[in-house]
Design a protein around this motif. Structure first.
Motif, PDB file in Angstrom:
ATOM      1  N   SER A   1      41.328  74.030 -30.249  1.00 56.23           N
ATOM      2  CA  SER A   1      42.373  74.153 -31.266  1.00 56.23           C
ATOM      3  C   SER A   1      43.478  73.130 -31.059  1.00 56.23           C
ATOM      4  CB  SER A   1      42.981  75.560 -31.214  1.00 56.23           C
ATOM      5  OG  SER A   1      44.066  75.688 -32.113  1.00 56.23           O
ATOM      6  N   THR A   2      44.133  72.777 -32.163  1.00 55.89           N
ATOM      7  CA  THR A   2      45.340  71.945 -32.095  1.00 55.89           C
ATOM      8  C   THR A   2      46.578  72.773 -31.781  1.00 55.89           C
ATOM      9  OG1 THR A   2      45.791  72.233 -34.453  1.00 55.89           O
ATOM     10  CG2 THR A   2      44.419  70.352 -33.813  1.00 55.89           C
ATOM     11  N   GLY A   3      46.454  74.090 -31.928  1.00 52.72           N
ATOM     12  CA  GLY A   3      47.614  74.965 -31.765  1.00 52.72           C
ATOM     13  C   GLY A   3      48.406  75.146 -33.043  1.00 52.72           C
ATOM     14  N   PHE A   4      47.985  74.477 -34.121  1.00 52.47           N
ATOM     15  CA  PHE A   4      48.701  74.563 -35.391  1.00 52.47           C
ATOM     16  C   PHE A   4      48.104  75.607 -36.325  1.00 52.47           C
ATOM     17  CE2 PHE A   4      51.034  71.084 -33.923  1.00 52.47           C
ATOM     18  CZ  PHE A   4      52.055  70.768 -34.813  1.00 52.47           C
ATOM     19  N   VAL A   5      47.145  76.379 -35.842  1.00 52.86           N
ATOM     20  CA  VAL A   5      46.578  77.473 -36.614  1.00 52.86           C
ATOM     21  C   VAL A   5      46.765  78.755 -35.805  1.00 52.86           C
ATOM     22  CG1 VAL A   5      44.881  76.031 -37.775  1.00 52.86           C
ATOM     23  CG2 VAL A   5      44.294  77.092 -35.609  1.00 52.86           C
ATOM     24  N   ALA A   6      46.513  79.880 -36.448  1.00 54.28           N
ATOM     25  CA  ALA A   6      46.662  81.163 -35.755  1.00 54.28           C
ATOM     26  C   ALA A   6      45.754  81.193 -34.536  1.00 54.28           C
ATOM     27  CB  ALA A   6      46.306  82.313 -36.693  1.00 54.28           C
ATOM     28  N   PRO A   7      46.274  81.629 -33.390  1.00 57.60           N
ATOM     29  CA  PRO A   7      45.439  81.652 -32.179  1.00 57.60           C
ATOM     30  C   PRO A   7      44.270  82.609 -32.309  1.00 57.60           C
ATOM     31  CG  PRO A   7      47.511  82.814 -31.802  1.00 57.60           C
ATOM     32  CD  PRO A   7      47.634  82.135 -33.131  1.00 57.60           C
ATOM     33  N   CYS A   8      43.191  82.271 -31.634  1.00 60.00           N
ATOM     34  CA  CYS A   8      42.005  83.123 -31.644  1.00 60.00           C
ATOM     35  C   CYS A   8      42.234  84.368 -30.781  1.00 60.00           C
ATOM     36  CB  CYS A   8      40.808  82.358 -31.104  1.00 60.00           C
ATOM     37  SG  CYS A   8      40.305  80.957 -32.127  1.00 60.00           S
ATOM     38  N   HIS A   9      41.613  85.463 -31.177  1.00 55.02           N
ATOM     39  CA  HIS A   9      41.582  86.657 -30.338  1.00 55.02           C
ATOM     40  C   HIS A   9      40.675  86.373 -29.147  1.00 55.02           C
ATOM     41  CE1 HIS A   9      40.594  90.795 -29.105  1.00 55.02           C
ATOM     42  NE2 HIS A   9      41.743  91.138 -29.687  1.00 55.02           N
ATOM     43  N   ILE A  10      40.881  87.080 -28.058  1.00 51.37           N
ATOM     44  CA  ILE A  10      40.086  86.839 -26.845  1.00 51.37           C
ATOM     45  C   ILE A  10      38.592  86.977 -27.123  1.00 51.37           C
ATOM     46  CG2 ILE A  10      40.337  89.227 -26.074  1.00 51.37           C
ATOM     47  CD1 ILE A  10      40.027  86.061 -23.855  1.00 51.37           C
ATOM     48  N   TYR A  11      38.196  87.871 -28.034  1.00 47.49           N
ATOM     49  CA  TYR A  11      36.776  88.016 -28.338  1.00 47.49           C
ATOM     50  C   TYR A  11      36.235  86.784 -29.059  1.00 47.49           C
ATOM     51  CZ  TYR A  11      37.498  92.884 -27.043  1.00 47.49           C
ATOM     52  OH  TYR A  11      37.820  94.022 -26.356  1.00 47.49           O
ATOM     53  N   GLU A  12      37.064  86.189 -29.924  1.00 42.42           N
ATOM     54  CA  GLU A  12      36.661  84.942 -30.583  1.00 42.42           C
ATOM     55  C   GLU A  12      36.546  83.811 -29.563  1.00 42.42           C
ATOM     56  OE1 GLU A  12      38.607  84.868 -34.931  1.00 42.42           O
ATOM     57  OE2 GLU A  12      40.079  85.224 -33.339  1.00 42.42           O
ATOM     58  N   ILE A  13      37.486  83.779 -28.620  1.00 42.51           N
ATOM     59  CA  ILE A  13      37.450  82.749 -27.573  1.00 42.51           C
ATOM     60  C   ILE A  13      36.180  82.871 -26.746  1.00 42.51           C
ATOM     61  CG2 ILE A  13      38.551  82.004 -25.417  1.00 42.51           C
ATOM     62  CD1 ILE A  13      41.251  82.696 -26.728  1.00 42.51           C
TER      63      ILE A  13
END
Length: 241
Positions: free
Chosen positions: A160-172
């Motif tokens: 990620s660039t950090g400019f979008v909503a962060p992923c949930h740990i399950y998505e990560i």
């Protein structure tokens, strides 16, 4: 749980990040002075402040990273190459290159691969990280681009660039699994939403090689307070048979 032995080791997994586009030079200096208090793998700053970071951190082992094609990645390839060369001239150690999502959506994998190869050839032994913005991709697209990146010689995939909503740990965890399955030799950096030791530990446990965080200083400081600065005065005991 990831077996972090001490705050120094924890910091070595963190790329302390500040890509605020309206930050002042004085604020960057404060950020860099904080970085000097720990043993981060790197700091990541905008191209504007690479020279300042190199000068400020010259007596440390902390590397300096910056970004190309940030945050949207839709610059043409020639522009990205020029940006890479400019950063190398400033002494940068690591570069995050944002993938052109239009090329990816059009399945122009050969073009993406050739440009990664070209950039890596210019960079030599410097660290090339390809940012793929996972929130914009489905799993098939993720699996395709990480294979291209590994084959072309990128050192890291960054989520990620950090400019979008962060992923949930399950998505990560899902994304790490995809990367490890389809590009097992490439390293993984996770960025976005990592603001505490608990989350940092979860991400490292899931398989990330590095984490990038705007809260790197606070994460290490809090860990140190909890694990290394605890003062305990034992009470006397009497042993009886």
């Amino acid at each position: 749980m990831y077996n972090i032995k001490n705050s120094k080791e924890l910091a070595s997994y963190i790329n302390y990040t500040n890509l605020n586009n309206i930050i002042s030079e004085e604020e960057v200096k404060e950020f860099l002075e904080k970085a000097k208090k720990s043993t981060f793998n790197s700091v990541i700053v905008s191209p504007t402040y690479v020279s300042l970071a190199k000068e400020t951190l010259k007596d440390t082992d902390i590397k300096v990273g910056s970004v190309v094609g940030f945050p949207l990645g839709f610059e043409d390839s020639e522009t990205k190459v020029a940006e890479v060369k400019s950063l190398l001239d400033k002494g940068v150690d690591e570069i995050d290159v944002v993938v052109n999502l239009s090329y990816l959506k059009d399945k122009k994998y050969d073009l993406i691969g050739k440009k990664i190869e070209e950039i890596k050839k210019i960079m030599g032994d410097k660290t090339l990280k390809l940012t793929i913005e996972v929130k914009a991709l489905d799993d098939a697209e993720k699996s395709a681009v990480v294979q291209v990146a590994e084959k072309a010689g990128a050192d890291f995939i960054k989520n990620s660039t950090g400019f979008v909503a962060p992923c949930h740990i399950y998505e990560i965890v899902n994304d790490i699994n995809i990367i490890q399955k389809y590009a097992p030799k490439i390293k993984i950096e996770i960025y976005g939403g990592i603001d505490s030791y608990k989350i940092a530990n979860q991400v490292l446990t899931a398989g990330a090689d590095k984490i990038a965080s705007n809260y790197g200083y606070e994460i290490v400081k809090r860990y140190k307070e909890l694990r290394e600065n605890t003062q305990v005065t034992p009470k006397p005991i009497t042993l009886t048979k």
